[in-house]
Design a protein around this motif. Structure first.
Motif, PDB file in Angstrom:
ATOM      1  N   CYS A  20       0.839  -1.198   0.000  1.00  0.00           N
ATOM      2  CA  CYS A  20       0.000   0.000   0.000  1.00  0.00           C
ATOM      3  C   CYS A  20       0.874   1.248   0.000  1.00  0.00           C
ATOM      4  O   CYS A  20       1.797   1.364   0.805  1.00  0.00           O
ATOM      5  N   CYS A  23      -0.164   3.111   3.691  1.00  0.00           N
ATOM      6  CA  CYS A  23       0.082   2.538   5.018  1.00  0.00           C
ATOM      7  C   CYS A  23       1.111   1.415   4.997  1.00  0.00           C
ATOM      8  O   CYS A  23       1.526   0.930   6.037  1.00  0.00           O
ATOM      9  N   CYS A  38      -7.207  -1.044  -0.287  1.00  0.00           N
ATOM     10  CA  CYS A  38      -6.462  -1.484   0.885  1.00  0.00           C
ATOM     11  C   CYS A  38      -7.422  -1.818   2.017  1.00  0.00           C
ATOM     12  O   CYS A  38      -8.382  -1.083   2.262  1.00  0.00           O
ATOM     13  N   HIS A  46      -5.890   7.562   3.657  1.00  0.00           N
ATOM     14  CA  HIS A  46      -5.220   7.127   2.432  1.00  0.00           C
ATOM     15  C   HIS A  46      -5.378   8.218   1.380  1.00  0.00           C
ATOM     16  O   HIS A  46      -6.487   8.528   0.972  1.00  0.00           O
TER      17      HIS A  46
HETATM   18 ZN   LIG Z   1      -3.265   1.081   3.069  1.00  0.00          ZN
END
Ligand SMILES: [Zn+2]
Length: 67
Positions: A20, A23, A38, A46
């Motif tokens: 990702c 994160c 995600c 995000h």
């Molecule tokens: Zn993420």
């Protein structure tokens, strides 16, 4: 690092390993399909909403014979 190393959610991608962009969650895509959002999207902010390509199966030593 080029921008093409990132794929937005929902993109059709090759099998391989992804991370990702926001994160850092790892995601291993074993079949050629579109990338899901995600799993942490609801819990963490995000902004890029995309996956970073770590490796594609065509380059993996464990799979020397891509179809
Ligand atoms: Zn993420």
């Amino acid at each position: 690092m080029a921008l093409k190393d990132f794929v937005p959610y929902g993109s059709d991608v090759s099998a391989g390993s992804y991370e990702c962009a926001d994160c850092g969650r790892k995601y291993s895509n074993r079949s050629k399909t579109s990338m899901p959002p995600c799993p942490n999207l609801d819990r963490l902010p995000h902004h890029r909403v995309s996956w970073r390509i770590l490796s594609e199966q065509g380059d993996a030593l464990s799979d020397p014979y891509p179809k």
